[in-house]
Write a protein that holds these residues in place. Structure first.
Motif, PDB file in Angstrom:
ATOM      1  N   GLN A 115       9.231  -4.068  11.211  1.00 28.34           N
ATOM      2  CA  GLN A 115       9.221  -3.020  10.014  1.00 28.34           C
ATOM      3  C   GLN A 115       8.551  -3.578   8.730  1.00 28.34           C
ATOM      4  O   GLN A 115       7.828  -2.898   8.130  1.00 28.34           O
ATOM      5  N   PHE A 116       8.519  -4.821   8.788  1.00 30.60           N
ATOM      6  CA  PHE A 116       8.026  -5.414   7.517  1.00 30.60           C
ATOM      7  C   PHE A 116       6.362  -5.430   7.803  1.00 30.60           C
ATOM      8  O   PHE A 116       5.730  -5.172   7.066  1.00 30.60           O
ATOM      9  N   GLN A 117       5.922  -5.707   9.134  1.00 30.92           N
ATOM     10  CA  GLN A 117       4.533  -5.384   9.319  1.00 30.92           C
ATOM     11  C   GLN A 117       3.952  -4.150   9.273  1.00 30.92           C
ATOM     12  O   GLN A 117       3.034  -3.928   8.528  1.00 30.92           O
ATOM     13  N   ARG A 118       4.962  -3.064   9.336  1.00 31.28           N
ATOM     14  CA  ARG A 118       4.603  -1.595   9.161  1.00 31.28           C
ATOM     15  C   ARG A 118       4.464  -1.459   7.490  1.00 31.28           C
ATOM     16  O   ARG A 118       3.792  -0.787   7.327  1.00 31.28           O
ATOM     17  N   ALA A 119       5.400  -2.038   6.719  1.00 33.94           N
ATOM     18  CA  ALA A 119       5.462  -1.944   5.420  1.00 33.94           C
ATOM     19  C   ALA A 119       4.083  -2.567   4.748  1.00 33.94           C
ATOM     20  O   ALA A 119       3.578  -1.808   3.771  1.00 33.94           O
ATOM     21  N   LEU A 120       3.747  -3.755   5.285  1.00 32.84           N
ATOM     22  CA  LEU A 120       2.211  -4.124   5.052  1.00 32.84           C
ATOM     23  C   LEU A 120       1.284  -3.201   4.980  1.00 32.84           C
ATOM     24  O   LEU A 120       0.688  -2.913   4.314  1.00 32.84           O
ATOM     25  N   GLU A 121       1.305  -2.634   6.376  1.00 35.07           N
ATOM     26  CA  GLU A 121       0.115  -1.755   6.729  1.00 35.07           C
ATOM     27  C   GLU A 121       0.303  -0.547   5.642  1.00 35.07           C
ATOM     28  O   GLU A 121      -0.871  -0.226   5.368  1.00 35.07           O
ATOM     29  N   PHE A 122       1.381  -0.085   5.574  1.00 34.74           N
ATOM     30  CA  PHE A 122       1.613   1.072   4.503  1.00 34.74           C
ATOM     31  C   PHE A 122       0.925   1.130   3.239  1.00 34.74           C
ATOM     32  O   PHE A 122       0.490   1.641   2.705  1.00 34.74           O
ATOM     33  N   LEU A 123       1.566  -0.319   2.543  1.00 33.20           N
ATOM     34  CA  LEU A 123       1.125  -0.741   1.289  1.00 33.20           C
ATOM     35  C   LEU A 123      -0.223  -0.998   1.253  1.00 33.20           C
ATOM     36  O   LEU A 123      -0.895  -0.720   0.172  1.00 33.20           O
TER      37      LEU A 123
END
Length: 181
Positions: A115-123
């Motif tokens: 989830q954190f990796q997806r958050a990084l990609e998103f941001l």
């Protein structure tokens, strides 16, 4: 093997028992001997439970971990351990034990990392209008949980991270890297 279908396949369906039972006429005879419907259900569930316990599980430890990892990736880390239990047929306790042995952390922690990796990609690919929008898009319950989890893994808030990304002209660096292909 007594049974050739799973309980999920039987649930809420009418299926002739001959299609479900393999080679155990005694089971049918016991059910037929019962005059009460609830007693027939009890006989069925007792026999089914015993047969299910004998059934070979579909995975070894390595295959279980690979399967769990795949499910976590496909859900972007939003899957619950209870869903992993349903999808694999193993108990939550066993899944946690095997995952800890093989990976060094729990499936829940792995979900948080993904989830954190997806958050990084998103941001990295654009600032949301509001952090609430980011939290919802990433599957968090609320903005506070998103900020708390992000800060735990990144050491800074999402807003500060976005500011760093913008300051370092991150987007132009991505475009330069794409030219190398």
């Amino acid at each position: 093997e007594l049974i050739n279908v799973t309980m999920r396949e039987l649930f809420d369906k009418r299926v002739p028992l001959e299609q479900v039972i393999k080679g155990d006429a005694q089971w049918l005879e016991k059910m037929a001997a019962e005059t009460d419907f609830y007693q027939r259900i009890r006989v069925f569930l007792d026999a089914y439970t015993k047969a299910e316990k004998k059934r070979e599980k579909p995975y070894g430890k390595k295959e279980l971990v690979l399967s769990v990892k795949q499910m976590v990736y496909e859900s972007d880390g939003k899957i619950k351990v209870s869903e992993l239990k349903e999808n694999t047929g193993y108990s939550e306790r066993y899944i946690n034990k095997v995952f800890l042995e093989e990976m060094g952390f729990s499936p829940k922690t792995f979900c948080k990392i993904i989830q954190f990796q997806r958050a990084l990609e998103f941001l990295n690919y654009g600032a949301p209008d509001r952090m609430t929008d980011a939290a919802v898009a990433l599957g968090y319950y609320d903005q506070a949980q998103f900020i708390r989890d992000f800060t735990r893994y990144a050491g800074i808030t999402p807003k500060k991270y976005l500011k760093l990304v913008e300051e370092q002209n991150y987007k132009s660096k991505i475009k330069q890297t794409n030219c190398l292909e």
